[in-house]
Design a protein around this motif. Sequence first.
Motif, PDB file in Angstrom:
ATOM      1  N   ARG A   8       0.833  -1.235   0.226  1.00 15.57           N
ATOM      2  CA  ARG A   8      -0.073  -0.185  -0.307  1.00 15.57           C
ATOM      3  C   ARG A   8       0.965   1.404  -0.215  1.00 15.57           C
ATOM      4  N   ALA A   9       0.107   2.520  -0.815  1.00 22.25           N
ATOM      5  CA  ALA A   9       0.940   3.373  -0.915  1.00 22.25           C
ATOM      6  C   ALA A   9       0.090   4.790  -1.195  1.00 22.25           C
ATOM      7  N   SER A  10       0.365   6.108  -0.359  1.00 26.36           N
ATOM      8  CA  SER A  10      -0.838   6.662  -0.959  1.00 26.36           C
ATOM      9  C   SER A  10      -0.790   7.143  -2.700  1.00 26.36           C
ATOM     10  N   GLU A  11       0.568   6.129  -3.257  1.00 25.46           N
ATOM     11  CA  GLU A  11       0.092   6.644  -4.785  1.00 25.46           C
ATOM     12  C   GLU A  11       0.794   5.533  -5.592  1.00 25.46           C
ATOM     13  N   ILE A  12       0.061   4.541  -6.471  1.00 23.43           N
ATOM     14  CA  ILE A  12       1.153   3.557  -7.047  1.00 23.43           C
ATOM     15  C   ILE A  12       1.216   3.384  -8.376  1.00 23.43           C
ATOM     16  N   LEU A  13       1.899   4.298  -9.033  1.00 20.24           N
ATOM     17  CA  LEU A  13       2.267   4.983 -10.265  1.00 20.24           C
ATOM     18  C   LEU A  13       2.235   3.584 -11.306  1.00 20.24           C
ATOM     19  N   THR A  14       1.104   2.534 -11.907  1.00 15.60           N
ATOM     20  CA  THR A  14       1.501   1.463 -12.249  1.00 15.60           C
ATOM     21  C   THR A  14       2.141   1.834 -13.758  1.00 15.60           C
ATOM     22  N   MET A  15       2.102   2.855 -14.219  1.00 14.20           N
ATOM     23  CA  MET A  15       2.527   3.021 -15.588  1.00 14.20           C
ATOM     24  C   MET A  15       1.558   2.166 -16.997  1.00 14.20           C
ATOM     25  N   ASP A  16       0.877   1.830 -17.070  1.00 16.61           N
ATOM     26  CA  ASP A  16       0.185   0.806 -17.368  1.00 16.61           C
ATOM     27  C   ASP A  16      -0.802   2.123 -17.976  1.00 16.61           C
ATOM     28  N   ARG A  19      -4.736   1.855 -17.462  1.00 19.09           N
ATOM     29  CA  ARG A  19      -4.852   2.153 -15.670  1.00 19.09           C
ATOM     30  C   ARG A  19      -4.732   2.787 -14.954  1.00 19.09           C
ATOM     31  N   PRO A  20      -5.663   3.567 -13.793  1.00 20.54           N
ATOM     32  CA  PRO A  20      -4.698   5.277 -13.788  1.00 20.54           C
ATOM     33  C   PRO A  20      -3.822   4.896 -12.652  1.00 20.54           C
ATOM     34  N   PRO A  21      -3.501   5.898 -11.658  1.00 16.55           N
ATOM     35  CA  PRO A  21      -2.573   5.139 -10.614  1.00 16.55           C
ATOM     36  C   PRO A  21      -3.752   3.940  -8.688  1.00 16.55           C
ATOM     37  N   ALA A  22      -3.026   3.223  -8.721  1.00 21.18           N
ATOM     38  CA  ALA A  22      -3.543   2.428  -7.768  1.00 21.18           C
ATOM     39  C   ALA A  22      -3.411   2.975  -5.887  1.00 21.18           C
ATOM     40  N   THR A  23      -3.500   2.506  -5.542  1.00 16.53           N
ATOM     41  CA  THR A  23      -3.358   2.336  -3.669  1.00 16.53           C
ATOM     42  C   THR A  23      -2.845   1.760  -3.019  1.00 16.53           C
ATOM     43  N   ALA A  53       4.639   7.723   0.327  1.00 18.51           N
ATOM     44  CA  ALA A  53       6.137   7.150  -0.245  1.00 18.51           C
ATOM     45  C   ALA A  53       4.875   7.803  -2.144  1.00 18.51           C
ATOM     46  N   VAL A  54       5.401   7.250  -2.575  1.00 17.56           N
ATOM     47  CA  VAL A  54       5.171   6.865  -3.854  1.00 17.56           C
ATOM     48  C   VAL A  54       6.109   5.809  -4.474  1.00 17.56           C
ATOM     49  N   VAL A  55       4.914   4.554  -4.841  1.00 20.88           N
ATOM     50  CA  VAL A  55       5.585   2.906  -5.993  1.00 20.88           C
ATOM     51  C   VAL A  55       5.523   3.454  -6.719  1.00 20.88           C
ATOM     52  N   THR A  56       6.576   2.523  -7.791  1.00 20.91           N
ATOM     53  CA  THR A  56       6.435   2.584  -9.235  1.00 20.91           C
ATOM     54  C   THR A  56       6.892   1.139  -9.496  1.00 20.91           C
ATOM     55  N   PRO A  57       6.838   1.169 -11.077  1.00 18.14           N
ATOM     56  CA  PRO A  57       7.547   0.020 -11.430  1.00 18.14           C
ATOM     57  C   PRO A  57       8.998  -0.543 -10.616  1.00 18.14           C
ATOM     58  N   GLY A  58       9.432  -1.012 -10.356  1.00 18.61           N
ATOM     59  CA  GLY A  58      11.138  -1.846 -10.458  1.00 18.61           C
ATOM     60  C   GLY A  58      12.333  -0.948 -11.657  1.00 18.61           C
ATOM     61  N   LEU A  59      13.439  -0.093 -10.956  1.00 19.04           N
ATOM     62  CA  LEU A  59      13.412   0.299 -11.900  1.00 19.04           C
ATOM     63  C   LEU A  59      14.475  -0.697 -12.900  1.00 19.04           C
ATOM     64  N   ILE A  60      14.616  -0.238 -14.095  1.00 21.07           N
ATOM     65  CA  ILE A  60      15.692  -1.716 -14.884  1.00 21.07           C
ATOM     66  C   ILE A  60      16.591  -0.160 -15.587  1.00 21.07           C
ATOM     67  N   ASP A  61      17.842  -1.067 -15.327  1.00 19.38           N
ATOM     68  CA  ASP A  61      18.786  -0.708 -15.907  1.00 19.38           C
ATOM     69  C   ASP A  61      19.663  -1.272 -17.147  1.00 19.38           C
ATOM     70  N   ALA A  62      19.276  -0.990 -18.534  1.00 22.29           N
ATOM     71  CA  ALA A  62      19.011  -1.602 -19.690  1.00 22.29           C
ATOM     72  C   ALA A  62      20.389  -1.313 -20.358  1.00 22.29           C
ATOM     73  N   HIS A  63      21.356  -0.896 -19.703  1.00 17.54           N
ATOM     74  CA  HIS A  63      23.151  -1.082 -20.233  1.00 17.54           C
ATOM     75  C   HIS A  63      23.956  -1.048 -18.956  1.00 17.54           C
ATOM     76  N   CYS A  64      24.584  -1.844 -18.740  1.00 18.08           N
ATOM     77  CA  CYS A  64      25.669  -1.268 -17.271  1.00 18.08           C
ATOM     78  C   CYS A  64      26.442  -1.943 -17.407  1.00 18.08           C
ATOM     79  N   LYS A 505       7.303  -7.037 -17.142  1.00 17.76           N
ATOM     80  CA  LYS A 505       8.403  -5.848 -15.741  1.00 17.76           C
ATOM     81  C   LYS A 505       7.632  -4.530 -16.698  1.00 17.76           C
ATOM     82  N   GLY A 506       8.543  -3.823 -16.100  1.00 17.63           N
ATOM     83  CA  GLY A 506       8.111  -3.012 -16.891  1.00 17.63           C
ATOM     84  C   GLY A 506       7.383  -1.786 -16.761  1.00 17.63           C
ATOM     85  N   THR A 507       5.775  -2.228 -16.227  1.00 17.72           N
ATOM     86  CA  THR A 507       4.192  -1.802 -16.138  1.00 17.72           C
ATOM     87  C   THR A 507       4.145  -2.396 -14.844  1.00 17.72           C
ATOM     88  N   LEU A 508       3.161  -2.118 -13.853  1.00 19.36           N
ATOM     89  CA  LEU A 508       2.479  -2.662 -12.804  1.00 19.36           C
ATOM     90  C   LEU A 508       1.082  -3.137 -13.704  1.00 19.36           C
TER      91      LEU A 508
END
Length: 549
Positions: A8-16, A19-23, A53-64, A505-508
Amino acid sequence: MKLDLIVRASEILTMDPARPPATAVGVINGRIVGLDEEIAGLDAERELDFGDAVVTPGLIDAHCHTAWWGLGLAALDLSKARGLDEIYSLIEAEVARLDAAGDTDSWVHGTGFNQAHHGGHFPDIAKLDALTGDRPIYLRHTSGHASITNTATLRLVGALEPGFENPTGGVVVRDADGNPTGLVEEAAQGLVQALLLPYSTERLVEALEAATTRYAAEGITSFTEAGVGGGWIGHSPIEVAAYQSAADQGRLRARAQLMPAIDALRPLTGHAADFAREGAGSGLDLGIRTGFGTDVVRFGHVKVFLDGSLLGATAAVTEDYCGHDHNTGYLLDDPAAYRERVLGAYRAGWPLALHAIGDAAIDLALDLIAEAQERYGAHPVPCRIEHFGIARPDQVERAGALGIAVTPQAGFIGPIGDQMAELVGPDREPFLYRGRSVIDAGIILAGSSDLPVADNNLRRGMQAAVDRRTDSGRILTAAEGITPEEALRTHTEWAARATGQIADKGTLERGKFADFAVFSASPLTAPDMRDLDIVATLVGGDITFDSRA
């Protein structure tokens, strides 16, 4: 039904986009099963409430370069030194430490050297010799495309022998009198590395654990390792075993996608039916190809170096570097040789990830991708151009038409943006590490750090993608700035598409991995993303980092 976890969080950014943000988000067996109303009334074994706090999909580092960085954590950190005298002092102290320990065999290792921090100068080989004597030394340039050695090291690799010839794609740099300066460029680094490689699997596991523990603190849940198993970028012929061992032992704190270096591929044999359309091509033993693996360690694209680095003025360009008359960098091999090897890998099922920084190298990369797709069809996973550093407008347009992904490192803009701009001059400055024009052309813009060339504080890189501000305050082509939402997508949805992993991955969304980054506030509305903290990171619903602990 009882869930394993509710976050749970005040805002969960799904990046979908659908779908709008969730909680609230529910998790079973490490995957998302629903959000908000879809899990209303259900209980869970665990509940994590991150409050404001604000939850997002886990961050992806595409080249390291995770293993490289992890190994370098035990080396001298040259990145903070200012002035060669400070470099010399660090080396002198390290030699004294080794001598005091009775260690006469160990090398002096350093990482993160950048000549811009020393008035454009490189260490004097005579001074290095005086400090180190017969002890070998290996100092890596921050770009990874060059290193600095002493006479003892050059003697070991045979560079002082009569008739010595530079290897294909690399140079042991010499002065006007033909004497080595200690600078070793590109593939010539392999001569030095051959004395150090292979690293043991256990040493690599230690490096991966050290690196990915730090990744978790940056909100990173997935990364693409840009080159394993061969060439000067690899660390062992059995390097993949280290990732598997780290995962088996619970010492890998993020999901790894591995790009085998093209040097690790070999000609394939099999049934005659598999040799239709010009043969089976080249790949890994047993016909293993991209996508093979587990949810934690999986193969991605094949990595191919076409040119060098911008900072070292070895990236292949069509016009001279400023202040470097008659220097347009160079390709690391003959175009015909690239064509044979790259097409062989592609027809064996490997999408291409072509390192091309200079515009001359980008021309070749686009030609190779175009021919591969025309002859053998488009691969389900998009081909990529790594870095896309100095991209002309016509190249941006062509890349969009080819449907590829690119990984220009926005994180370079702050620490080395001024240096890059000076090397290309005002006419070509708008071509540097683009953002807006790439998106507008329909190209997948994947976010990456290229760690350790720049750090992997992805919040800093995302902010730079928005404001294009260098550390001196200069704005590097404001028109290439993107929105905060787009910047976040480069390290979530778009990175997942570029790596061929958008299904997981990439969206919730329901069915995808329960991989989350928890920010102290929303990266979409923060005045400066660099000021945000990572509160926690979760991979498959398990906490890999928690600042509250």
